[in-house]
Design a protein around this motif. Structure first.
Motif, PDB file in Angstrom:
ATOM      1  N   ARG A  66       0.861  -1.181   0.000  1.00 40.75           N
ATOM      2  CA  ARG A  66       0.000   0.000   0.000  1.00 40.75           C
ATOM      3  C   ARG A  66       0.895   1.228   0.000  1.00 40.75           C
ATOM      4  O   ARG A  66       1.902   1.263   0.699  1.00 40.75           O
ATOM      5  CB  ARG A  66      -0.894  -0.004   1.226  1.00 40.75           C
ATOM      6  CG  ARG A  66      -1.851   1.192   1.254  1.00 40.75           C
ATOM      7  CD  ARG A  66      -2.691   1.196   2.487  1.00 40.75           C
ATOM      8  NE  ARG A  66      -3.887   0.366   2.249  1.00 40.75           N
ATOM      9  CZ  ARG A  66      -4.837   0.205   3.137  1.00 40.75           C
ATOM     10  NH1 ARG A  66      -4.741   0.770   4.320  1.00 40.75           N
ATOM     11  NH2 ARG A  66      -5.882  -0.526   2.851  1.00 40.75           N
ATOM     12  N   LEU A 106      -3.078  -3.044   9.445  1.00 43.44           N
ATOM     13  CA  LEU A 106      -4.060  -2.343   8.614  1.00 43.44           C
ATOM     14  C   LEU A 106      -5.488  -2.761   8.968  1.00 43.44           C
ATOM     15  O   LEU A 106      -6.388  -1.918   9.015  1.00 43.44           O
ATOM     16  CB  LEU A 106      -3.773  -2.588   7.135  1.00 43.44           C
ATOM     17  CG  LEU A 106      -2.445  -2.021   6.625  1.00 43.44           C
ATOM     18  CD1 LEU A 106      -2.214  -2.435   5.180  1.00 43.44           C
ATOM     19  CD2 LEU A 106      -2.398  -0.519   6.779  1.00 43.44           C
ATOM     20  N   VAL A 107      -5.678  -4.046   9.231  1.00 43.32           N
ATOM     21  CA  VAL A 107      -7.007  -4.526   9.630  1.00 43.32           C
ATOM     22  C   VAL A 107      -7.428  -3.863  10.942  1.00 43.32           C
ATOM     23  O   VAL A 107      -8.557  -3.417  11.097  1.00 43.32           O
ATOM     24  CB  VAL A 107      -7.006  -6.071   9.753  1.00 43.32           C
ATOM     25  CG1 VAL A 107      -8.236  -6.574  10.466  1.00 43.32           C
ATOM     26  CG2 VAL A 107      -6.882  -6.710   8.370  1.00 43.32           C
ATOM     27  N   TRP A 108      -6.499  -3.790  11.892  1.00 44.68           N
ATOM     28  CA  TRP A 108      -6.801  -3.146  13.177  1.00 44.68           C
ATOM     29  C   TRP A 108      -7.198  -1.674  12.970  1.00 44.68           C
ATOM     30  O   TRP A 108      -8.188  -1.209  13.520  1.00 44.68           O
ATOM     31  CB  TRP A 108      -5.601  -3.234  14.110  1.00 44.68           C
ATOM     32  CG  TRP A 108      -5.847  -2.481  15.392  1.00 44.68           C
ATOM     33  CD1 TRP A 108      -5.586  -1.170  15.652  1.00 44.68           C
ATOM     34  CD2 TRP A 108      -6.474  -2.990  16.563  1.00 44.68           C
ATOM     35  NE1 TRP A 108      -5.988  -0.843  16.911  1.00 44.68           N
ATOM     36  CE2 TRP A 108      -6.538  -1.940  17.506  1.00 44.68           C
ATOM     37  CE3 TRP A 108      -6.976  -4.248  16.926  1.00 44.68           C
ATOM     38  CZ2 TRP A 108      -7.076  -2.100  18.770  1.00 44.68           C
ATOM     39  CZ3 TRP A 108      -7.508  -4.398  18.185  1.00 44.68           C
ATOM     40  CH2 TRP A 108      -7.560  -3.332  19.084  1.00 44.68           C
ATOM     41  N   ILE A 109      -6.410  -0.966  12.179  1.00 47.67           N
ATOM     42  CA  ILE A 109      -6.661   0.455  11.941  1.00 47.67           C
ATOM     43  C   ILE A 109      -8.029   0.660  11.294  1.00 47.67           C
ATOM     44  O   ILE A 109      -8.775   1.564  11.680  1.00 47.67           O
ATOM     45  CB  ILE A 109      -5.536   1.072  11.092  1.00 47.67           C
ATOM     46  CG1 ILE A 109      -4.237   1.132  11.921  1.00 47.67           C
ATOM     47  CG2 ILE A 109      -5.917   2.446  10.574  1.00 47.67           C
ATOM     48  CD1 ILE A 109      -2.985   1.421  11.109  1.00 47.67           C
ATOM     49  N   GLU A 110      -8.373  -0.189  10.336  1.00 48.40           N
ATOM     50  CA  GLU A 110      -9.675  -0.059   9.684  1.00 48.40           C
ATOM     51  C   GLU A 110     -10.821  -0.328  10.659  1.00 48.40           C
ATOM     52  O   GLU A 110     -11.866   0.305  10.586  1.00 48.40           O
ATOM     53  CB  GLU A 110      -9.760  -0.998   8.486  1.00 48.40           C
ATOM     54  CG  GLU A 110      -8.921  -0.514   7.315  1.00 48.40           C
ATOM     55  CD  GLU A 110      -9.017  -1.416   6.099  1.00 48.40           C
ATOM     56  OE1 GLU A 110     -10.040  -2.120   5.964  1.00 48.40           O
ATOM     57  OE2 GLU A 110      -8.081  -1.405   5.296  1.00 48.40           O
ATOM     58  N   ALA A 111     -10.621  -1.249  11.601  1.00 52.89           N
ATOM     59  CA  ALA A 111     -11.684  -1.605  12.539  1.00 52.89           C
ATOM     60  C   ALA A 111     -11.746  -0.683  13.751  1.00 52.89           C
ATOM     61  O   ALA A 111     -12.836  -0.410  14.266  1.00 52.89           O
ATOM     62  CB  ALA A 111     -11.494  -3.052  13.008  1.00 52.89           C
ATOM     63  N   HIS A 112     -10.588  -0.211  14.229  1.00 52.36           N
ATOM     64  CA  HIS A 112     -10.546   0.495  15.513  1.00 52.36           C
ATOM     65  C   HIS A 112      -9.915   1.884  15.471  1.00 52.36           C
ATOM     66  O   HIS A 112      -9.904   2.576  16.483  1.00 52.36           O
ATOM     67  CB  HIS A 112      -9.786  -0.340  16.547  1.00 52.36           C
ATOM     68  CG  HIS A 112     -10.386  -1.680  16.783  1.00 52.36           C
ATOM     69  ND1 HIS A 112     -11.539  -1.868  17.508  1.00 52.36           N
ATOM     70  CD2 HIS A 112      -9.996  -2.913  16.379  1.00 52.36           C
ATOM     71  CE1 HIS A 112     -11.833  -3.149  17.549  1.00 52.36           C
ATOM     72  NE2 HIS A 112     -10.916  -3.809  16.872  1.00 52.36           N
TER      73      HIS A 112
END
Length: 128
Positions: free
Chosen positions: A18, A28-34
């Motif tokens: 990215r 990245l998954v954490w940032i998108e969720a939280h």
């Protein structure tokens, strides 16, 4: 169940490209969720499976939390002692009658490691 990234880096973590660079997928998954990861914190895996990107398996902690967890589970090449062992080394040495070398031999570390522990130059955050 774990949801695994399709690409992994040399350390086994799931990665994506990215903005022209490789980034760890679980972050990245954490940032998108939280939202953003606070300074001084890391995203950790409850499942201990580095390529996992299941947000339910992720949680936030400090670097020290991660190091302690790795040591408890025998996964840290650089840290061989748990917080409890560090406290025990300090207490035994402070009570006298045991050398740093003997403690080093008992715990399977180098004498300089014990010296750093008893002089509070290493793992200062381990108190009590």
């Amino acid at each position: 169940p774990c949801v695994l990234a399709t690409r992994v880096n040399a350390a086994g973590y799931g990665v994506v490209f990215r903005d022209g660079r490789e980034q760890r997928a679980h972050r990245l998954v954490w940032i998108e969720a939280h939202g953003p990861i606070p300074p001084g914190h890391e995203i950790r895996h409850r499942c201990d499976n580095p390529p996992c990107v299941n947000v339910d398996h992720l949680f936030i902690g400090t670097r020290h939390d991660n190091i302690d967890d790795m040591a408890r589970k025998g996964r840290s090449p650089n840290r061989k002692l748990t917080d409890e062992q560090i406290r025990a080394v300090r207490a035994r040495y402070a009570s006298g009658g045991v050398s740093q070398q003997r403690l080093a031999d008992e715990y399977g570390v180098h004498q300089t490691c014990i010296s750093g522990i008893v002089r509070n130059r290493r793992w200062k955050y381990v108190t009590g």
